[in-house]
Structures are given as structure tokens and as C-alpha cells.
Write a protein that holds these residues in place. Structure first.
Motif, mmCIF file in Angstrom:
data_model
loop_
_atom_site.group_PDB
_atom_site.id
_atom_site.type_symbol
_atom_site.label_atom_id
_atom_site.label_comp_id
_atom_site.label_asym_id
_atom_site.label_seq_id
_atom_site.Cartn_x
_atom_site.Cartn_y
_atom_site.Cartn_z
ATOM 1 N N ALA B 72 4.471 -37.356 0.847
ATOM 2 C CA ALA B 72 3.976 -37.972 2.079
ATOM 3 C C ALA B 72 3.329 -36.980 3.030
ATOM 4 C CB ALA B 72 5.114 -38.716 2.784
ATOM 5 N N THR B 73 3.331 -35.683 2.670
ATOM 6 C CA THR B 73 2.706 -34.696 3.560
ATOM 7 C C THR B 73 1.605 -33.952 2.798
ATOM 8 O OG1 THR B 73 4.541 -33.244 2.964
ATOM 9 C CG2 THR B 73 4.660 -34.306 5.106
ATOM 10 N N PRO B 74 0.531 -33.526 3.520
ATOM 11 C CA PRO B 74 -0.566 -32.834 2.833
ATOM 12 C C PRO B 74 -0.118 -31.478 2.305
ATOM 13 C CG PRO B 74 -1.163 -33.452 5.089
ATOM 14 C CD PRO B 74 0.291 -33.696 4.950
ATOM 15 N N VAL B 75 -0.689 -31.100 1.166
ATOM 16 C CA VAL B 75 -0.238 -29.873 0.515
ATOM 17 C C VAL B 75 -0.616 -28.631 1.338
ATOM 18 C CG1 VAL B 75 -2.259 -29.583 -0.976
ATOM 19 C CG2 VAL B 75 -0.059 -28.692 -1.706
ATOM 20 N N VAL B 76 -1.724 -28.703 2.086
ATOM 21 C CA VAL B 76 -2.094 -27.552 2.934
ATOM 22 C C VAL B 76 -1.020 -27.315 3.980
ATOM 23 C CG1 VAL B 76 -3.823 -26.583 4.465
ATOM 24 C CG2 VAL B 76 -4.521 -28.157 2.682
ATOM 25 N N LEU B 77 -0.570 -28.405 4.552
ATOM 26 C CA LEU B 77 0.471 -28.322 5.571
ATOM 27 C C LEU B 77 1.746 -27.730 4.973
ATOM 28 C CD1 LEU B 77 0.806 -29.128 8.534
ATOM 29 C CD2 LEU B 77 1.674 -31.335 7.757
ATOM 30 N N GLN B 78 2.121 -28.226 3.777
ATOM 31 C CA GLN B 78 3.315 -27.714 3.098
ATOM 32 C C GLN B 78 3.173 -26.213 2.865
ATOM 33 O OE1 GLN B 78 3.323 -30.096 -0.435
ATOM 34 N NE2 GLN B 78 3.837 -31.988 0.642
ATOM 35 N N LEU B 79 1.966 -25.825 2.450
ATOM 36 C CA LEU B 79 1.704 -24.421 2.151
ATOM 37 C C LEU B 79 1.908 -23.559 3.403
ATOM 38 C CD1 LEU B 79 0.711 -22.600 -0.149
ATOM 39 C CD2 LEU B 79 -1.621 -23.009 0.631
ATOM 40 N N LEU B 80 1.369 -24.040 4.509
ATOM 41 C CA LEU B 80 1.486 -23.277 5.750
ATOM 42 C C LEU B 80 2.940 -23.213 6.205
ATOM 43 C CD1 LEU B 80 -1.718 -24.614 7.528
ATOM 44 C CD2 LEU B 80 -1.311 -22.279 6.695
ATOM 45 N N ILE B 81 3.651 -24.337 6.074
ATOM 46 C CA ILE B 81 5.055 -24.359 6.485
ATOM 47 C C ILE B 81 5.873 -23.376 5.640
ATOM 48 C CG2 ILE B 81 7.155 -25.762 6.532
ATOM 49 C CD1 ILE B 81 5.367 -28.157 7.317
ATOM 50 N N VAL B 82 5.666 -23.415 4.339
ATOM 51 C CA VAL B 82 6.431 -22.526 3.461
ATOM 52 C C VAL B 82 6.069 -21.060 3.742
ATOM 53 C CG1 VAL B 82 6.789 -21.788 1.064
ATOM 54 C CG2 VAL B 82 6.779 -24.222 1.630
ATOM 55 N N PHE B 83 4.779 -20.812 3.916
ATOM 56 C CA PHE B 83 4.345 -19.434 4.128
ATOM 57 C C PHE B 83 4.928 -18.865 5.424
ATOM 58 C CE2 PHE B 83 0.891 -16.470 5.672
ATOM 59 C CZ PHE B 83 1.279 -15.426 4.850
#
Lengths: 275, 253
Positions: B72-83
Motif C-alpha cells: 500500500a506504500t510506494p517503493v521509493v518512499l519505503q526505500l527512503l524510510i529504510v535508508f
């Protein structure tokens, strides 16, 4: 006291609103062959599936070789066994299904050795040796490496019997083992079952093969509306049925078997759970 | 128009950069991230897919929640959150560390992929006849044994084609990693084009390598599908099997 292998006491089972077993009772002696007959929906298959706890009971008890199946008793209360314990008890009860249910991703030998290796923890070499011997016993020593899709129905069912025997069961359950077969393939499966019976295996067989019942069964039990209505020797049940329902069923089946256009197809596809 | 394009589009530049170290390094980065993420995604996805069909409501509920969150969340956003999450967790001095970026990318793509794989695994398990479980249980197998030895091996066959799709999508989606400064294939082409202003040529170079990788992968997938259906009456033909049949059939024909 006689040597009881199976003891079903007042077994009840319902699927939602449909009450399939309404207090079924059945005793089977060690080494005995009992054939269950009855119309589709009378509860034969369900009773069979209850005996190795593929179905959870809604009432009653089933003992196999003196052990309560699927449950533990504590202070008169029944509690369902742990999964591991249920599996352990099932391992001693062989089952053969109407639709064979072979594992399609494994060869004939692979099907036979899977459970001995995983459940009984036999080394592969021993399991394969025993597996080959069992496949030879059911006349399939030349099909050891074939996958099920390349075998005929009769051959598949014989592999399924070998697979069940590989666990060295003390009891074999047969659920309409020839109902899904073309008529010309029925004989080869029945022959294997006859030889098993001769060797003293305790067997409960749900079938519409009345000639087989007459020849092999020590006892025939007629089921109707979820209970065992009448039982006795094949001669007693077939030639002198006591109950009206038994008479009606037998006259239909026997007429079909001797004169009917498709005596085998009449029971080809009963609904699995309710039959 | 043709002459106009011919002047503007320089095939020579394409040739020069096809095997240029910058591009090949980007390609290697893309392949590493995609393969590592996919491996993580498949392993986690199988576990989650099995959990999803569990009769225990907490187990299947957890897997359902996981799938819901990552889909349900965009992968770019996930990437930034994880990073940036990793950056917070670890010493912030390693902010510029390649290894931190790389881990963030693989973790994000892997965990994201697991959600999609879980759904593929679940439908694969559903596709296996329930009678197979009865047969396994009647032989004394526990649920886990039946799943491992009987259900999953059969489910794999229906799982391979959609999983191949996922891998191809994953391979292309790794270009999102530019958001945290990873120089993978697309980003490498972009950086290079900014340097020499040969934009279209450099993007064509990148496109060429994506096509090569996906083509090779598709051939391998076809072989895998053929191998998985070895017990069937009919096996699907693949390029390799046809070629073998052609060379081998000299005797038969």
C-alpha cells in the motif's frame, strides 16, 4: 474378549446443517475384512475418514487397536490430540482413496518411499528396497520410475496401495478404490486387495463391487442415513436381508450389476464428503 | 527526417559506451541488487505465503498485515524510510557509505517483493488439490511435512511464471535506487549522458542491457518450467529443447 482392531461407538458427524453420521457403530476384528455398502450419502466414506481422524468427530468414540483415535481421555472428558500424536496414530492406518491421490511430482517409487523416509525415518536405501518389493507385489516392478501421469488408473491405484502398505499399517481403509476406474481396470486392483485379504490384513472397504464383497468379505455392513443398519456375513446380508431398506438397496444394486447398462458409472462421482 | 535523426543520433556513441566501465559497473550493480533482493523476497515470501494459509488467525493475520503494509506504500518512499532509518540506527558517519546504501536497497526491495511473493505462494498453495493433503496426512505426515514435501513442490509449478514476472519487474525497479544515490544501470547512463550530452544514445545503451538480461532470464525460466513439468504427459517446448530435438532428430528423420 475378542481381539478388536476397530471399534466405532455411536459416531456422530455433521457438515454444517447436514448430519452425515447419526450414531454409527461398527466393530472389526483383527484380520477381518469388512465391506461397507450403502447408497451415496449414507455416510460410508465419512465413517472411513473418521477412523483415521481425517474428520473431527462431533460425537462418539473410535478405537483402533485399543487406542482412542484423535483424542485423549482425561476424567471422562475428550480432548483432541496434538497434531503430532494424531499423525503418529494415522501412520499405522493405511488409506486408499477413490481418486488415488498419488503425489504427481514424484515417481511411483518416490510416492512409495516418501512417508517411510519422512515419517518412519528409514534410510533411503532401506526405503527403496522395501518400496521396490512392494511395487513388485502389486505387479508394477517395471513402472518404478514412472510418474503418475504416465500410468493408467488401475496402475495408479496399485501404486497408491503400495504407498499405504509401505508404512506397514495394521489396518487398511479403502474408499471406493475402483469407482473412478474404467471397468476393464477394476479387476487388477481387486486382485491386489484379495491377495492382501488372504495375507490376513485387517481391511475396511467401501465399495459397490458386490461380487468382491461376496467373495472376500468376512462381514458386510449396510449403512443407511448415517448408521450401520444391518450387518452379517455376505450370505446373510445379500441373500436374507432383514431390513426393508437393505432389501431395497440390494435389489437396485444387484439389478444394476447384472443387467444395468453402466453399473460402474452409477457410483462414479458421488460427492466426496457426503458419500 | 531520417537524415535529421541520423545526424542527431550517433550510433558510434552507442558502440563506444556499450561496454564502457561505467555502464558495466551500473549493470553489475543492477544485477546484484535485483538478485539479492529477489532471493530475500522469495525466502520471506514463501514463509509469509505459508503463514497466510495457516489456520491460526494470529499467524495468517500477521502475514495479511505485512502484505497490506508493503503493497500500500510506494517503493521509493519505503526505500527512503529504510535508508534514513538505517542511518539513524547505525552511526550517521556511514551516511555516505556504499555498503549502507546497498543494504538499504536490498532490504527494501526484498521486503517489498516478499509481500507480492506471499500472494503468489498463497495462490500456488490454493491451486494444489486438497486431496493431496488428505493423502499426506493419511500417511502420518504432520502439516509441516505435508506442506514441505507434498504441497509446496506442486505449488511451485504454478508459482514460477508469476515469479518470473516479479523478477523482471524487480530488475527494472532497481532503477528507483537512484533516490538514495546508487549508481545502477539507468542512473549510470543518466550520469554519463549529463557529462557528454549524448542523452538518447546513453539511454539506448541502458535499454540494450535490460533487454539482454531479461532475454537471458526468460530462456532460463522456460528451461525451469520444462524441468518442473518432467512428470507430465506433455512438457512445454523451449528454444533449447527445440534446438536439441533438431540436432538430435537427424537419426529419427
Amino acid at each position: 474378549m475378542t481381539d478388536l482392531m476397530v471399534q466405532c461407538i455411536d459416531v456422530h458427524k455433521r457438515f454444517r446443517a447436514l448430519e452425515v453420521l447419526r450414531g454409527a457403530g461398527l466393530d472389526v476384528q483383527r484380520g477381518e475384512v469388512v465391506v461397507l455398502i450403502g447408497a451415496s450419502g449414507s455416510g460410508k466414506t465419512t465413517l472411513l475418514r473418521c477412523i483415521n481422524h481425517l474428520e473431527v468427530l462431533d460425537g462418539g468414540r473410535i478405537y483402533v487397536d485399543g487406542d482412542l483415535v484423535g483424542y485423549r481421555e482425561r476424567n471422562g472428558q475428550l480432548k483432541e490430540d496434538s497434531e503430532r500424536e494424531i499423525a503418529r496414530k494415522r501412520a499405522a492406518i493405511g488409506m486408499v482413496f477413490q481418486r488415488f491421490n498419488l503425489f504427481p511430482h514424484l515417481s511411483a517409487l518416490g510416492n512409495v518411499i516418501e512417508a517411510p523416509m519422512r515419517v518412519r525415518k528409514l534410510p533411503r536405501k532401506h526405503a527403496e528396497e522395501a518400496g521396490r518389493a512392494l511395487l513388485a507385489r502389486v505387479g508394477l516392478d517395471d513402472k518404478v520410475d514412472e510418474h503418475p501421469a504416465r500410468l493408467s488408473g488401475g496402475q495408479q491405484q496399485r501404486v497408491a496401495i503400495a504407498r499405504a502398505l509401505a508404512m506397514e499399517p495394521k489396518l487398511m481403509l479403502f474408499d471406493e478404490p475402483t469407482s473412478a476406474l474404467d471397468p476393464e481396470l477394476v479387476g487388477e486392483v481387486l486382485d491386489v486387495m484379495k491377495s492382501l485379504a488372504r495375507d490376513g490384513m485387517t481391511m475396511i472397504v467401501v465399495t459397490h463391487e458386490m461380487a468382491f464383497a461376496r467373495e472376500v468379505a468376512d462381514r458386510v455392513a449396510f449403512m443407511d442415513e448415517g448408521v450401520v443398519l444391518e450387518e452379517g456375513t455376505p450370505q446373510a446380508v445379500f441373500d436374507h436381508p432383514q431390513r426393508e431398506r437393505t432389501k431395497a438397496f440390494l435389489s437396485k444394486i444387484l439389478w444394476g450389476a447384472s443387467f444395468g447398462p453402466d453399473s460402474h458409472t452409477s457410483s462414479r462421482t458421488p460427492s466426496r464428503r457426503a458419500s | 527526417m531520417g537524415a535529421f535523426l541520423a545526424v542527431l543520433f550517433d550510433w558510434g556513441t552507442v558502440g563506444d559506451f556499450l561496454f564502457h566501465p561505467i555502464i558495466l559497473r551500473g549493470l553489475r550493480e543492477t544485477l546484484y541488487i535485483a538478485a539479492a533482493s529477489m532471493a530475500l523476497g522469495v525466502v520471506l515470501g514463501v514463509a509469509l505465503g505459508v503463514m497466510r494459509v495457516s489456520q491460526n488467525p494470529f499467524v495468517s493475520g500477521f502475514a495479511g498485515f505485512y502484505v497490506w503494509f508493503w503493497r500500500a506504500t510506494p517503493v521509493v518512499l519505503q526505500l527512503l524510510i529504510v535508508f534514513f532509518g538505517l542511518k539513524e540506527l547505525i552511526d550517521s558517519d556511514v551516511f555516505n557509505d556504499e555498503w549502507t546504501r546497498w543494504r538499504a536497497a536490498v532490504i527494501t526491495f526484498g521486503l517489498n517483493e516478499a509481500a507480492y511473493m506471499a500472494e503468489i505462494v498463497r495462490s500456488g498453495i490454493r491451486s494444489v488439490d486438497t486431496n493431496q493433503k488428505d493423502a499426506a496426512k493419511s500417511l502420518g505426515m504432520t502439516n509441516i511435512q505435508a506442506m514441505r514435501r507434498v504441497i509446496l513442490p506442486q505449488a511451485v509449478r504454478t508459482m514460477v511464471p508469476p515469479t518470473g514476472n516479479e523478477f523482471v519487474a524487480m530488475l527494472k525497479n532497481t532503477s528507483v535506487a537512484f533516490a538514495i544515490g546508487i549508481v545502477e544501470l539507468t542512473n549510470a547512463a543518466q550520469l554519463q549522458s549529463a557529462a557528454n550530452h549524448r542523452v538518447l544514445e546513453l539511454y539506448m545503451v541502458a535499454a540494450f542491457w535490460y533487454l539482454v538480461v531479461v532475454t537471458v532470464f526468460s530462456l532460463l525460466q522456460a528451461e525451469l518450467e520444462r524441468w518442473l513439468s518432467r512428470g507430465e504427459r506433455e512438457q512445454p517446448e523451449t528454444l533449447v529443447s527445440r534446438a536439441l530435438a533438431l540436432t538430435g532428430s537427424g537419426r529419427g528423420a
